[in-house]
Design an enzyme around this catalytic site. Structure first.
Site, PDB file in Angstrom:
ATOM      1  N   LYS A  49       0.807  -1.128  -0.240  1.00 39.28           N
ATOM      2  CA  LYS A  49      -0.182  -0.062  -0.012  1.00 39.28           C
ATOM      3  C   LYS A  49       1.066   1.302  -0.095  1.00 39.28           C
ATOM      4  CE  LYS A  49      -2.172  -0.891   3.794  1.00 39.28           C
ATOM      5  NZ  LYS A  49      -1.959  -2.109   4.481  1.00 39.28           N
ATOM      6  N   ARG A  65      -2.071  -9.644  12.781  1.00 40.69           N
ATOM      7  CA  ARG A  65      -2.431  -8.398  11.961  1.00 40.69           C
ATOM      8  C   ARG A  65      -3.155  -9.020  10.721  1.00 40.69           C
ATOM      9  NH1 ARG A  65       2.153  -4.943  10.005  1.00 40.69           N
ATOM     10  NH2 ARG A  65       0.330  -3.212   9.849  1.00 40.69           N
ATOM     11  N   ARG A 102      11.122  -7.833   5.193  1.00 42.75           N
ATOM     12  CA  ARG A 102      11.207  -6.293   5.276  1.00 42.75           C
ATOM     13  C   ARG A 102      11.640  -6.161   6.639  1.00 42.75           C
ATOM     14  NH1 ARG A 102       5.741  -2.904   4.587  1.00 42.75           N
ATOM     15  NH2 ARG A 102       5.243  -3.406   6.465  1.00 42.75           N
ATOM     16  N   ARG A 117      10.446  -1.561  12.611  1.00 39.54           N
ATOM     17  CA  ARG A 117       9.002  -1.424  12.766  1.00 39.54           C
ATOM     18  C   ARG A 117       8.848  -2.584  13.750  1.00 39.54           C
ATOM     19  NH1 ARG A 117       4.998  -0.299   7.876  1.00 39.54           N
ATOM     20  NH2 ARG A 117       3.525  -1.127   9.618  1.00 39.54           N
ATOM     21  N   ARG A 120     -10.318   0.819   8.277  1.00 38.77           N
ATOM     22  CA  ARG A 120      -9.725  -0.661   8.614  1.00 38.77           C
ATOM     23  C   ARG A 120     -11.152  -1.531   9.003  1.00 38.77           C
ATOM     24  NH1 ARG A 120      -4.337   0.295   8.546  1.00 38.77           N
ATOM     25  NH2 ARG A 120      -2.966  -1.310   9.423  1.00 38.77           N
TER      26      ARG A 120
HETATM   27  P1  AMP Z   1      -0.323   0.471   9.016  1.00 42.56           P
HETATM   28  O1  AMP Z   1       1.201   1.334   8.965  1.00 42.56           O
HETATM   29  O2  AMP Z   1      -1.174   1.081   8.308  1.00 42.56           O
HETATM   30  O3  AMP Z   1       0.329  -1.031   8.649  1.00 42.56           O
HETATM   31  O4  AMP Z   1      -0.715   0.457  10.482  1.00 42.56           O
HETATM   32  C1  AMP Z   1       0.044   0.102  11.606  1.00 42.56           C
HETATM   33  C2  AMP Z   1      -0.633  -0.200  12.828  1.00 42.56           C
HETATM   34  O5  AMP Z   1      -1.425   1.171  13.269  1.00 42.56           O
HETATM   35  C3  AMP Z   1      -2.106  -1.017  12.636  1.00 42.56           C
HETATM   36  O6  AMP Z   1      -1.584  -2.658  12.862  1.00 42.56           O
HETATM   37  C4  AMP Z   1      -2.945  -0.690  13.726  1.00 42.56           C
HETATM   38  O7  AMP Z   1      -2.491  -0.989  15.097  1.00 42.56           O
HETATM   39  C5  AMP Z   1      -2.483   0.689  13.702  1.00 42.56           C
HETATM   40  N1  AMP Z   1      -3.563   1.399  12.591  1.00 42.56           N
HETATM   41  C6  AMP Z   1      -3.277   2.187  11.615  1.00 42.56           C
HETATM   42  N2  AMP Z   1      -4.400   2.662  10.862  1.00 42.56           N
HETATM   43  C7  AMP Z   1      -5.421   2.397  11.660  1.00 42.56           C
HETATM   44  C8  AMP Z   1      -6.834   2.324  11.393  1.00 42.56           C
HETATM   45  N3  AMP Z   1      -7.397   2.958  10.272  1.00 42.56           N
HETATM   46  N4  AMP Z   1      -7.451   1.914  12.490  1.00 42.56           N
HETATM   47  C9  AMP Z   1      -7.077   1.297  13.565  1.00 42.56           C
HETATM   48  N5  AMP Z   1      -5.823   1.046  13.806  1.00 42.56           N
HETATM   49  C10 AMP Z   1      -4.977   1.534  12.672  1.00 42.56           C
END
Ligand code: AMP
Length: 191
Positions: free
Chosen positions: A13, A146, A127, A135, A88
């Site tokens: 993404k 996840r 990664r 991360r 999400r």
């Molecule tokens: P990402 O970088 O988008 O993969 O997000 C990393 C983490 O941030 C996710 O595993 C969630 O814990 C939190 N997170 C990011 N975006 C959201 C969202 N829209 N709703 C809830 N938690 C989020």
């Protein structure tokens, strides 16, 4: 132009979203980046979010929706937006419908990047190695969590956007360039 880009963790993404930002001059709204920014600054929200993020669960909807609302209003004059990692779950999708309606803005396209779970696990392991675990939520156990959260919560937004006639699914197992091309072809058709 308003686009939602979603897919399981590790689907690419971020890369695809960067590409669309460059091509169409959109503003990227990544809730994951916003949360990591809050963690870096050491805010109260950041501290709370970190524990949830490290567990692989979702941060609570009211925090996420408030963050998105603030950014949308702050940048309301922009050319368009790309939502990366938001919504999400179905509650966030419905909240976004209302936010956009109130701001008199129209959603153009919702792009799902589809990738097999096995391929994702390999990608995330690589990664984590490359980034020396920068991360901390990227280790294999958390990834499994996840992915489960993605299948249980995030995939529920698919029928919502299908019903609206906005959903486009692209094959995220192709090369980065091929995926970009597929996204652009579909955007041209949909907008
Ligand atoms: P990402 O970088 O988008 O993969 O997000 C990393 C983490 O941030 C996710 O595993 C969630 O814990 C939190 N997170 C990011 N975006 C959201 C969202 N829209 N709703 C809830 N938690 C989020």
């Amino acid at each position: 132009m308003i686009i939602i880009l979603f897919g399981p963790p590790g689907a690419g993404k971020g890369t695809q979203s960067d590409n669309l930002v460059k091509k169409f001059g959109l503003i990227q709204l990544s809730t994951g980046d916003m949360l990591r920014g809050a963690i870096e600054k050491g805010t109260k929200l950041g501290l709370e979010a970190k524990a949830v993020m490290d567990s692989g669960e979702l941060v609570s909807d009211h925090i996420i929706i408030a963050m998105i609302e603030e950014k949308l209003k702050e940048k309301s004059e922009s050319n368009g937006f790309i939502f990366d990692g938001f919504p999400r779950n179905i509650e966030q999708a419905k909240a976004l419908d209302i936010l956009l309606e109130n701001l008199n803005k129209k959603l153009d396209s919702v792009i799902e990047i589809s990738v097999n779970d096995e391929i994702l696990i390999d990608r995330i392991k690589n990664r984590a190695k490359e980034m020396r675990d920068a991360r901390s939520d990227d280790n294999a156990d958390i990834l499994a969590k996840r992915l489960k959260v993605y299948h249980i919560n995030t995939e529920k937004i698919i029928p919502h956007y299908k019903k609206m006639g906005k959903l486009v699914t692209v094959d995220g197992m192709k090369s980065i360039d091929e995926v970009s091309q597929e996204i652009e072809n579909n955007l041209n058709l949909n907008i």
